[in-house]
Design a protein around this motif. Structure first.
Motif, PDB file in Angstrom:
ATOM      1  N   PRO A 273      -5.596   2.626  -9.540  1.00  0.00           N
ATOM      2  CA  PRO A 273      -6.156   3.445  -8.466  1.00  0.00           C
ATOM      3  C   PRO A 273      -6.028   4.936  -8.774  1.00  0.00           C
ATOM      4  CG  PRO A 273      -4.741   1.722  -7.592  1.00  0.00           C
ATOM      5  CD  PRO A 273      -4.540   1.727  -9.066  1.00  0.00           C
ATOM      6  N   GLN A 274      -7.029   5.657  -8.354  1.00  0.00           N
ATOM      7  CA  GLN A 274      -7.075   7.100  -8.554  1.00  0.00           C
ATOM      8  C   GLN A 274      -7.186   7.786  -7.198  1.00  0.00           C
ATOM      9  OE1 GLN A 274      -6.816   8.462 -11.658  1.00  0.00           O
ATOM     10  NE2 GLN A 274      -6.624   6.383 -12.507  1.00  0.00           N
ATOM     11  N   ALA A 275      -7.057   9.107  -7.201  1.00  0.00           N
ATOM     12  CA  ALA A 275      -7.238   9.886  -5.983  1.00  0.00           C
ATOM     13  C   ALA A 275      -8.724   9.981  -5.667  1.00  0.00           C
ATOM     14  CB  ALA A 275      -6.631  11.276  -6.150  1.00  0.00           C
ATOM     15  N   VAL A 276      -9.084   9.566  -4.477  1.00  0.00           N
ATOM     16  CA  VAL A 276     -10.482   9.553  -4.049  1.00  0.00           C
ATOM     17  C   VAL A 276     -10.603  10.420  -2.807  1.00  0.00           C
ATOM     18  CG1 VAL A 276     -12.407   8.119  -3.299  1.00  0.00           C
ATOM     19  CG2 VAL A 276     -10.793   7.236  -4.994  1.00  0.00           C
ATOM     20  N   ASP A 277     -11.596  11.311  -2.794  1.00  0.00           N
ATOM     21  CA  ASP A 277     -11.863  12.145  -1.630  1.00  0.00           C
ATOM     22  C   ASP A 277     -12.631  11.305  -0.609  1.00  0.00           C
ATOM     23  OD1 ASP A 277     -12.443  14.011   0.234  1.00  0.00           O
ATOM     24  OD2 ASP A 277     -13.330  15.478  -1.142  1.00  0.00           O
ATOM     25  N   LEU A 278     -11.917  10.871   0.438  1.00  0.00           N
ATOM     26  CA  LEU A 278     -12.540   9.996   1.419  1.00  0.00           C
ATOM     27  C   LEU A 278     -13.641  10.705   2.195  1.00  0.00           C
ATOM     28  CD1 LEU A 278      -9.481   8.058   2.928  1.00  0.00           C
ATOM     29  CD2 LEU A 278     -11.104   7.298   1.194  1.00  0.00           C
TER      30      LEU A 278
ATOM     31  N   PRO B 174     -10.195  18.312   2.848  1.00  0.00           N
ATOM     32  CA  PRO B 174     -10.272  17.124   2.001  1.00  0.00           C
ATOM     33  C   PRO B 174      -9.131  16.172   2.325  1.00  0.00           C
ATOM     34  CG  PRO B 174      -9.235  18.899   0.804  1.00  0.00           C
ATOM     35  CD  PRO B 174      -9.559  19.451   2.171  1.00  0.00           C
ATOM     36  N   VAL B 175      -9.396  14.869   2.236  1.00  0.00           N
ATOM     37  CA  VAL B 175      -8.386  13.830   2.420  1.00  0.00           C
ATOM     38  C   VAL B 175      -8.428  12.949   1.187  1.00  0.00           C
ATOM     39  CG1 VAL B 175      -7.600  11.891   3.794  1.00  0.00           C
ATOM     40  CG2 VAL B 175      -8.607  13.854   4.930  1.00  0.00           C
ATOM     41  N   LEU B 176      -7.384  12.995   0.384  1.00  0.00           N
ATOM     42  CA  LEU B 176      -7.325  12.248  -0.866  1.00  0.00           C
ATOM     43  C   LEU B 176      -6.465  11.003  -0.661  1.00  0.00           C
ATOM     44  CD1 LEU B 176      -6.843  15.158  -3.418  1.00  0.00           C
ATOM     45  CD2 LEU B 176      -8.962  14.058  -2.711  1.00  0.00           C
ATOM     46  N   ALA B 177      -7.043   9.855  -0.952  1.00  0.00           N
ATOM     47  CA  ALA B 177      -6.337   8.576  -0.825  1.00  0.00           C
ATOM     48  C   ALA B 177      -6.426   7.822  -2.135  1.00  0.00           C
ATOM     49  CB  ALA B 177      -6.927   7.742   0.303  1.00  0.00           C
TER      50      ALA B 177
ATOM     51  N   ASN C 197      -5.442  -4.394   1.170  1.00  0.00           N
ATOM     52  CA  ASN C 197      -4.038  -4.815   1.097  1.00  0.00           C
ATOM     53  C   ASN C 197      -3.461  -4.587  -0.290  1.00  0.00           C
ATOM     54  OD1 ASN C 197      -4.126  -5.587   3.763  1.00  0.00           O
ATOM     55  ND2 ASN C 197      -4.368  -7.772   3.338  1.00  0.00           N
ATOM     56  N   SER C 198      -4.264  -4.791  -1.335  1.00  0.00           N
ATOM     57  CA  SER C 198      -3.779  -4.585  -2.707  1.00  0.00           C
ATOM     58  C   SER C 198      -3.446  -3.118  -2.976  1.00  0.00           C
ATOM     59  CB  SER C 198      -4.826  -5.081  -3.709  1.00  0.00           C
ATOM     60  OG  SER C 198      -5.974  -4.239  -3.698  1.00  0.00           O
ATOM     61  N   LEU C 199      -4.057  -2.200  -2.218  1.00  0.00           N
ATOM     62  CA  LEU C 199      -3.752  -0.774  -2.366  1.00  0.00           C
ATOM     63  C   LEU C 199      -2.527  -0.357  -1.560  1.00  0.00           C
ATOM     64  CD1 LEU C 199      -7.370   0.704  -2.081  1.00  0.00           C
ATOM     65  CD2 LEU C 199      -6.051   0.344  -4.171  1.00  0.00           C
ATOM     66  N   GLY C 200      -1.971  -1.262  -0.767  1.00  0.00           N
ATOM     67  CA  GLY C 200      -0.861  -0.925   0.105  1.00  0.00           C
ATOM     68  C   GLY C 200      -1.302  -0.460   1.478  1.00  0.00           C
ATOM     69  N   GLY C 201      -2.575  -0.649   1.803  1.00  0.00           N
ATOM     70  CA  GLY C 201      -3.091  -0.271   3.106  1.00  0.00           C
ATOM     71  C   GLY C 201      -3.246  -1.479   4.011  1.00  0.00           C
ATOM     72  N   ARG C 202      -4.014  -1.315   5.058  1.00  0.00           N
ATOM     73  CA  ARG C 202      -4.259  -2.420   5.974  1.00  0.00           C
ATOM     74  C   ARG C 202      -5.596  -2.221   6.673  1.00  0.00           C
ATOM     75  NH1 ARG C 202      -0.349   0.838   8.066  1.00  0.00           N
ATOM     76  NH2 ARG C 202      -0.710   1.744  10.155  1.00  0.00           N
TER      77      ARG C 202
ATOM     78  N   VAL D 240      -6.687   1.766   6.938  1.00  0.00           N
ATOM     79  CA  VAL D 240      -5.580   2.680   6.658  1.00  0.00           C
ATOM     80  C   VAL D 240      -5.251   2.587   5.179  1.00  0.00           C
ATOM     81  CG1 VAL D 240      -3.205   3.300   7.208  1.00  0.00           C
ATOM     82  CG2 VAL D 240      -4.699   2.389   9.000  1.00  0.00           C
ATOM     83  N   LEU D 241      -5.254   3.752   4.507  1.00  0.00           N
ATOM     84  CA  LEU D 241      -5.004   3.817   3.065  1.00  0.00           C
ATOM     85  C   LEU D 241      -3.866   4.791   2.797  1.00  0.00           C
ATOM     86  CD1 LEU D 241      -8.689   4.007   1.829  1.00  0.00           C
ATOM     87  CD2 LEU D 241      -7.178   2.027   1.668  1.00  0.00           C
ATOM     88  N   PRO D 242      -3.059   4.538   1.768  1.00  0.00           N
ATOM     89  CA  PRO D 242      -1.994   5.500   1.420  1.00  0.00           C
ATOM     90  C   PRO D 242      -2.591   6.761   0.817  1.00  0.00           C
ATOM     91  CG  PRO D 242      -2.064   3.701  -0.160  1.00  0.00           C
ATOM     92  CD  PRO D 242      -3.030   3.342   0.923  1.00  0.00           C
ATOM     93  N   LEU D 243      -2.004   7.884   1.162  1.00  0.00           N
ATOM     94  CA  LEU D 243      -2.460   9.149   0.608  1.00  0.00           C
ATOM     95  C   LEU D 243      -2.082   9.253  -0.863  1.00  0.00           C
ATOM     96  CD1 LEU D 243      -1.566  11.640   3.488  1.00  0.00           C
ATOM     97  CD2 LEU D 243      -3.828  10.792   2.860  1.00  0.00           C
ATOM     98  N   ALA D 244      -2.900   9.962  -1.620  1.00  0.00           N
ATOM     99  CA  ALA D 244      -2.624  10.190  -3.040  1.00  0.00           C
ATOM    100  C   ALA D 244      -1.678  11.370  -3.181  1.00  0.00           C
ATOM    101  CB  ALA D 244      -3.924  10.451  -3.792  1.00  0.00           C
ATOM    102  N   SER D 245      -0.677  11.260  -4.062  1.00  0.00           N
ATOM    103  CA  SER D 245       0.233  12.372  -4.324  1.00  0.00           C
ATOM    104  C   SER D 245      -0.454  13.392  -5.209  1.00  0.00           C
ATOM    105  CB  SER D 245       1.518  11.857  -4.980  1.00  0.00           C
ATOM    106  OG  SER D 245       1.211  11.255  -6.231  1.00  0.00           O
ATOM    107  N   ALA D 246       0.111  14.555  -5.305  1.00  0.00           N
ATOM    108  CA  ALA D 246      -0.501  15.626  -6.105  1.00  0.00           C
ATOM    109  C   ALA D 246      -0.606  15.241  -7.571  1.00  0.00           C
ATOM    110  CB  ALA D 246       0.300  16.918  -5.941  1.00  0.00           C
TER     111      ALA D 246
END
Length: 702
Positions: free
Chosen positions: A547-552, A577-580, A663-668, A684-690
């Motif tokens: 997984p990469q950082a994606v601008d939702l 921007p919201v990066l997940a 679910n595989s991304l750790g979201g729901r 709901v998706l986890p945010l991407a770290s810097a």
């Protein structure tokens, strides 16, 4: 009274006297005696005395002789009832305690004494009594009728208690006493209704009793000590108690009706009819009330038995309900009903473990709950670790007994919730059942807890098997799609070959108008063919890259722009921007699928809102529509399962595939919906770290 009637009565009493003396002679040969044999001999002696009184009255009728005959007749009927009670007392099984048996015999003995006390008050054949005495004598007829009914009830209970292998020795006794009490029932019920005895029927009463002597002797031969073991069940006690209560109720109504008729003057007969009809209606209402039956069943189990449950009957009823072939009843609902019947509960719900936690998969007489109970939640962890049945009433009083675990919001808010029963199998906690308050107050003791835990284990095995069957069915369907993909690959090879040949020929014939026309036809054919294949088998594969950082915000804007054309009511509220974390192409497919479902469920003029919000560690995307909505049953049991859809042309794997990926991304992925009220889908998706932010690849930017 006519002389012919007295002659017939004299013959009958004479035969009865000889028959009972013969029975006594027969019993003398069977010593040593048990208590039942002594009771039988005493009844035979009473019958001899009764026959002698009858002969005296038949030869020389007088009021004194009639009163003596009536007393002897009441003693005769009461003696035979007492004899059956002795048999029940001697054959009492271990299920009925000494204390309970003593209560039963004492109660019936009191009834017998009361009946005998009224026995002499019966109308004489000659009108020699005063009017007041004649009125009171009606109670004597009612008492005789009551003894006949009591005798039939006792015989019915005796037959039910005796095991099948021992009924050979009881049948002669049951036939003899049954015939005797049925005749008395006919004689005295007719007398109660008409106000006087039927002299013809009365004259043959002794002859009928004489006919029972051979059967009584046969029974004495087959049962020397009258000590055959008897087995009582809760069902027998319940039905016998109901029958006895109904008989007592009818006797009370008859006595009250007579008093109303006698003291009511001109209105007496009319009031008697109204009272009788009203009493029957009241009795019918009581017998059909589930609460009344439950209270009676609990009362019998508490006061007549050491053990509350007849485990054989309860387990047979439990398994019959689970195995019932009723297509209209869901298996989960049947499981709830089977467990609720054990404790007189009238509502409940069942929760089963899924990939994201425990979900409510069925409910009975209770609202649906869409909340998901986490696998590592406090309550679930406590139940899985202890294996206890949680008494929620006790928890509210003494939370320390349950380690002060916190109840989920949906359970704490439901004040009618009573018991939480774990469904434990060898694989662990399969789920749990929440039962609501019962019809009557029931003490939750060790017997109730053990029975519920045993039933819960049985339900857990059944539901576990159902879940495995569903998994196998899904695997078979995926295998079928995998086989289908073989043919798809074959068709794709043919299509690729056509396109490759066209590209090669384009270098030579690209300027030829006819070639260009054929080329467009070929491309159109390939596109149509591929669209057909995608419609038949749409199953994406899991991406290989991390997984990469994606601008939702940017991704959702592209999805909305692609769907906005035919939908002017589509509104997007995006925070950027919201990066997940995720994969741009897969996330775009997920949101496009959810948005397309909202479009399909909404009228052309309907409203669809897409919003994006950023939290501390998660990003949430809400897609809300005001369309047709979905039922609670579909949300609970079908929405997140593959191959379940409400669309005529859908395959039913879009939401399943989306949930698995999120679910595989750790979201729901959560869905809220109701018929006619629209649907809210939250991803709901986890945010991407810097450190995870990187430039999108060409495939992602496309």
């Amino acid at each position: 009274m006519g002389s012919d009637t007295l002659h017939v009565a004299a013959i009958g009493f004479g035969l009865c006297l000889v028959a009972m003396l013969g029975l006594l002679w027969h019993l003398r040969r069977g010593r040593p005696w048990g208590m039942a044999a002594w009771a039988l001999a005493a009844d035979a002696i009473v019958c001899v005395v009764w026959s002698a009184c009858g002969l005296i009255f038949a030869v020389e009728p007088s009021p004194g002789a009639w009163i003596a005959l009536r007393w002897a007749d009441m003693l005769r009927a009461a003696g035979w009832v007492a004899f059956v009670l002795v048999l029940l007392r001697e054959g009492r099984s271990e299920q009925m305690g000494e204390r309970a048996g003593g209560r039963f015999v004492s109660a019936v003995a009191f009834v017998l004494l009361a009946a005998v006390g009224l026995g002499g008050l019966a109308p004489t054949p000659a009108p020699i009594e005063a009017e007041a005495v004649q009125a009171m004598s009606k109670l004597g007829l009612i008492a005789s009728l009551g003894l006949a009914i009591a005798g039939l009830v006792c015989i019915e209970q005796l037959l039910r208690r005796v095991p099948a292998r021992h009924r050979w020795g009881i049948w002669p006794l049951a036939i003899a006493l049954g015939a005797m009490f049925v005749f008395d029932l006919y004689l005295y019920s007719d007398a109660v209704l008409l106000g006087h005895l039927d002299l013809v029927a009365w004259s043959v009463q002794a002859a009928v009793t004489a006919c029972t002597a051979p059967l009584l002797g046969m029974a004495a031969t087959r049962n020397r000590q009258w000590s055959k073991p008897l087995a009582v069940s809760h069902g027998v006690a319940f039905h016998s108690t109901v029958l006895l209560a109904v008989a007592a109720y009818l006797l009370a109504v008859a006595a009250l009706g007579y008093l109303v008729r006698y003291f009511g003057g001109a209105w007496g007969p009319a009031l008697q009819i109204v009272l009788f009809v009203a009493a029957l209606m009241v009795m019918g209402v009581l017998l059909t009330l589930g609460t009344f039956r439950s209270k009676l069943r609990v009362l019998i189990g508490k006061h007549f038995f050491k053990q509350r449950y007849d485990y054989r009957q309860e387990w047979l009823r439990f398994t019959r309900l689970l195995a019932a072939r009723d297509e209209s009843a869901d298996i989960y609902v049947r499981c709830i009903q089977a467990m609720a019947d054990l404790v007189e509960s009238t509502a409940g719900s069942v929760w089963i473990r899924r990939d994201d936690g425990y979900r409510q998969v069925g409910q009975w007489n209770t609202p649906a709950v869409l909340a998901v109970e986490a696998v590592d939640g406090e309550l679930v962890g406590f139940v899985a670790r202890k294996g206890w049945v949680v008494d929620l009433d006790e928890y509210r009083r003494i939370p320390s007994r349950y380690e002060r675990v916190r109840l989920p919001t949906w359970l704490a808010a439901n004040r009618s919730a009573w018991l939480l029963v774990p469904l434990a199998a060898a694989q662990g906690l399969t789920g749990f059942v929440v039962l609501m308050e019962p019809r009557v107050q029931i003490d939750v003791d060790w017997e109730v807890l053990d029975l519920l835990k045993a039933a819960g284990s049985e339900v857990a095995v059944l539901l576990r098997q159902i879940e495995v069957n569903h998994a196998l069915l899904e695997a078979e369907k995926f295998a079928a799609i995998s086989r289908m993909s073989t043919f798809v690959v074959h068709d794709l090879k043919n299509l690729v070959a056509q396109l490759s040949l066209m590209l090669k020929n384009a270098e030579r014939h690209g300027d030829n108008p006819e070639f260009r026309r054929d080329m467009f036809e070929t491309v159109q054919h390939v596109v149509d063919r591929m669209n057909n294949m995608l419609a038949q088998a749409r199953l994406s594969t899991r991406p290989v890259q991390n997984p990469q950082a994606v601008d939702l915000a940017d991704l959702l804007r592209r999805v909305c722009d692609g769907k906005r054309g035919p939908r002017p009511g589509l509104v997007c509220t995006l925070e950027e921007p919201v990066l997940a974390l995720g994969h741009a192409d897969r996330l775009e497919h997920v949101f496009a699928h959810i948005l397309q479902n909202a479009i399909d469920a909404t009228d052309p003029g309907g409203s669809i809102r897409v919003s994006l919000a950023r939290g501390a560690s998660e990003a949430s995307v809400d897609i809300v529509d005001d369309g047709a909505g979905m039922s609670a049953e579909f949300l609970q049991q079908r929405l997140f399962r593959p191959f379940q859809t409400t669309k005529e042309s859908g395959m039913g794997i879009g939401v399943y595939e989306s949930q698995q990926y999120v679910n595989s991304l750790g979201g729901r992925l959560a869905v809220e919906s109701a018929p006619g009220a629209g649907t809210r889908v939250r991803v709901v998706l986890p945010l991407a770290s810097a450190r995870s932010v990187s430039a999108p690849t060409g495939a992602e930017a496309a």
